[in-house]
Write a protein that holds these residues in place. Structure first.
Motif, PDB file in Angstrom:
ATOM      1  N   GLU A 163      46.140  37.254  43.177  1.00 59.95           N
ATOM      2  CA  GLU A 163      46.909  38.331  43.793  1.00 59.95           C
ATOM      3  C   GLU A 163      46.175  39.670  43.748  1.00 59.95           C
ATOM      4  N   SER A 164      45.228  39.781  42.797  1.00 57.44           N
ATOM      5  CA  SER A 164      44.553  41.059  42.564  1.00 57.44           C
ATOM      6  C   SER A 164      43.264  41.224  43.358  1.00 57.44           C
ATOM      7  N   GLU A 165      42.849  40.188  44.066  1.00 59.89           N
ATOM      8  CA  GLU A 165      41.605  40.283  44.829  1.00 59.89           C
ATOM      9  C   GLU A 165      41.708  41.401  45.856  1.00 59.89           C
ATOM     10  N   GLY A 166      40.668  42.232  45.885  1.00 62.63           N
ATOM     11  CA  GLY A 166      40.642  43.350  46.824  1.00 62.63           C
ATOM     12  C   GLY A 166      41.405  44.564  46.344  1.00 62.63           C
ATOM     13  N   LYS A 167      42.031  44.481  45.149  1.00 59.94           N
ATOM     14  CA  LYS A 167      42.773  45.603  44.592  1.00 59.94           C
ATOM     15  C   LYS A 167      42.021  46.186  43.401  1.00 59.94           C
ATOM     16  N   GLN A 168      42.264  47.430  43.111  1.00 59.52           N
ATOM     17  CA  GLN A 168      41.675  48.080  41.950  1.00 59.52           C
ATOM     18  C   GLN A 168      42.708  48.106  40.827  1.00 59.52           C
ATOM     19  N   LEU A 169      42.524  47.288  39.821  1.00 61.36           N
ATOM     20  CA  LEU A 169      43.460  47.232  38.710  1.00 61.36           C
ATOM     21  C   LEU A 169      43.166  48.330  37.698  1.00 61.36           C
ATOM     22  N   SER A 170      44.199  48.751  37.000  1.00 62.31           N
ATOM     23  CA  SER A 170      43.992  49.645  35.862  1.00 62.31           C
ATOM     24  C   SER A 170      43.439  48.839  34.700  1.00 62.31           C
ATOM     25  N   LEU A 171      42.944  49.515  33.684  1.00 57.83           N
ATOM     26  CA  LEU A 171      42.412  48.819  32.517  1.00 57.83           C
ATOM     27  C   LEU A 171      43.495  47.992  31.833  1.00 57.83           C
ATOM     28  N   ALA A 172      44.703  48.535  31.747  1.00 59.20           N
ATOM     29  CA  ALA A 172      45.810  47.804  31.121  1.00 59.20           C
ATOM     30  C   ALA A 172      46.156  46.549  31.916  1.00 59.20           C
ATOM     31  N   GLU A 173      46.151  46.650  33.243  1.00 63.69           N
ATOM     32  CA  GLU A 173      46.434  45.492  34.095  1.00 63.69           C
ATOM     33  C   GLU A 173      45.346  44.438  33.970  1.00 63.69           C
ATOM     34  N   LEU A 174      44.107  44.890  33.906  1.00 59.48           N
ATOM     35  CA  LEU A 174      42.980  43.967  33.779  1.00 59.48           C
ATOM     36  C   LEU A 174      43.031  43.232  32.438  1.00 59.48           C
ATOM     37  N   GLU A 175      43.353  43.966  31.386  1.00 58.43           N
ATOM     38  CA  GLU A 175      43.450  43.344  30.064  1.00 58.43           C
ATOM     39  C   GLU A 175      44.584  42.325  30.029  1.00 58.43           C
ATOM     40  N   ALA A 176      45.702  42.650  30.636  1.00 56.98           N
ATOM     41  CA  ALA A 176      46.832  41.719  30.683  1.00 56.98           C
ATOM     42  C   ALA A 176      46.451  40.456  31.446  1.00 56.98           C
ATOM     43  N   LEU A 177      45.718  40.610  32.543  1.00 62.16           N
ATOM     44  CA  LEU A 177      45.259  39.461  33.326  1.00 62.16           C
ATOM     45  C   LEU A 177      44.452  38.508  32.459  1.00 62.16           C
ATOM     46  N   HIS A 178      43.490  39.058  31.732  1.00 65.67           N
ATOM     47  CA  HIS A 178      42.571  38.202  30.992  1.00 65.67           C
ATOM     48  C   HIS A 178      43.150  37.683  29.677  1.00 65.67           C
ATOM     49  N   ILE A 179      44.122  38.382  29.123  1.00 59.08           N
ATOM     50  CA  ILE A 179      44.844  37.836  27.971  1.00 59.08           C
ATOM     51  C   ILE A 179      45.520  36.537  28.368  1.00 59.08           C
ATOM     52  N   HIS A 180      45.997  36.490  29.617  1.00 59.65           N
ATOM     53  CA  HIS A 180      46.613  35.265  30.132  1.00 59.65           C
ATOM     54  C   HIS A 180      45.550  34.244  30.555  1.00 59.65           C
ATOM     55  N   LYS A 181      44.650  34.642  31.430  1.00 62.93           N
ATOM     56  CA  LYS A 181      43.757  33.688  32.095  1.00 62.93           C
ATOM     57  C   LYS A 181      42.773  33.023  31.139  1.00 62.93           C
TER      58      LYS A 181
END
Length: 296
Positions: A163-181
């Motif tokens: 869902e995030s492809e092509g979007k600029q995530l914040s650092l908090a959003e990016l960290e949340a993504l990778h905590i899951h993935k």
């Protein structure tokens, strides 16, 4: 500290794991042979990092390796299935994995989907049938692995990533993504070992949890850095894919230098988490150092 270090025995541990995994996979020639051959292909090779973390945690807790063989195999099956599906044309659309053609290129797309399905279900069967564990331990392991692999863990992280492809995530959003993935499965490696130890005290569980969370996030930051600095031959997968897909990564959000510094901080925090466990935690300290200096 007495006895050989974990690092000096790591090839023996890998060999033990490979034998345990082969024993738990259906024979490659068993009907339906094409599917089973592809399952063996999908689980062959690789760094075996996640099983190594399981065995290192088991040694830290003074467990017999037989108590975590099933957990190590289940974790690797889940990891392999995720890679097979991640490489599909509808996902990351990659042609190379572990230096070899991806499963859908070696076989076909439909077979690759079925390989992932089969490995995922087999992972839970392996734990459910493990005689070295009592029924309560098996149930707890299955619960832990299913949550780590599902929508509140790895699969949820993959969905967020797409869902995030092509979007600029914040650092908090990016960290949340990778905590899951990425982080959820690495953390599960530690928790599965804890479930194999009856009556484990809360302090040691919390120490391993903290270690797992730090290592999981540091590993993903490294992956983002290696995607920029590594080459395809060394990585065993297509380099530069994140940038080409316009994905948010730690170097993109923080800058390359800051991303490296953040990873170094997390490795330091991981080692600090083990400080109360003394020499017993040498295997997990070795794992941290091994990940920190990896090139692929």
């Amino acid at each position: 500290m007495t006895g050989p270090t974990f690092g000096s025995r790591v090839e023996h541990v890998r060999s033990r794991f490979s034998e345990a995994l082969t024993q738990r996979l259906p024979p490659a020639t068993q009907y339906p042979a094409r599917l089973h051959e592809a399952m063996h292909y999908a689980t062959a090779g690789g760094k075996r990092l996640r099983p190594l973390i399981v065995y290192a945690a088991a040694e830290t807790l003074a467990l017999d390796a037989r108590q975590v063989d099933a957990a190590a195999c289940a974790i690797e099956m889940i990891h392999a299935y995720s890679l097979v599906h991640d490489d599909l044309p509808s996902m990351d659309d990659d042609d190379l994995r572990r230096g070899q053609p991806t499963v859908h290129r070696k076989f076909d797309e439909a077979t690759a989907i079925l390989v992932g399905d089969a490995l995922q279900s087999l992972a839970f069967r392996v734990i459910a049938r493990e005689e070295a564990l009592d029924p309560a331990q098996r149930v707890k392991m299955i619960e832990t692995l299913s949550e780590a692999a599902g929508s509140r863990g790895m699969v949820g992280g993959q969905a967020i990533d797409l869902e995030s492809e092509g979007k600029q995530l914040s650092l908090a959003e990016l960290e949340a993504l990778h905590i899951h993935k990425t982080g959820a499965i690495i953390l599960a490696c530690l928790r599965l070992a804890c479930h194999a130890q009856p009556d484990l005290d809360a302090a040691r569980c919390e120490a391993l949890d903290r270690y797992g969370k730090c290592i999981g996030l540091a590993f993903q930051i490294q992956d983002d850095v290696l995607d920029i600095e590594g080459d395809t031959a060394t990585l065993g997968k297509t380099a530069g894919k994140d940038e080409a897909s316009h994905k948010s990564t730690y170097p993109a959000v923080m800058g390359l230098r800051a991303a490296k510094e953040r990873a170094a901080e997390l490795f330091c925090d991981a080692r600090l988490a083990l400080s109360g466990l003394g020499d017993a935690a040498e295997p997990l300290r070795w794992i941290a150092a091994h990940i920190e200096r990896r090139e692929h």
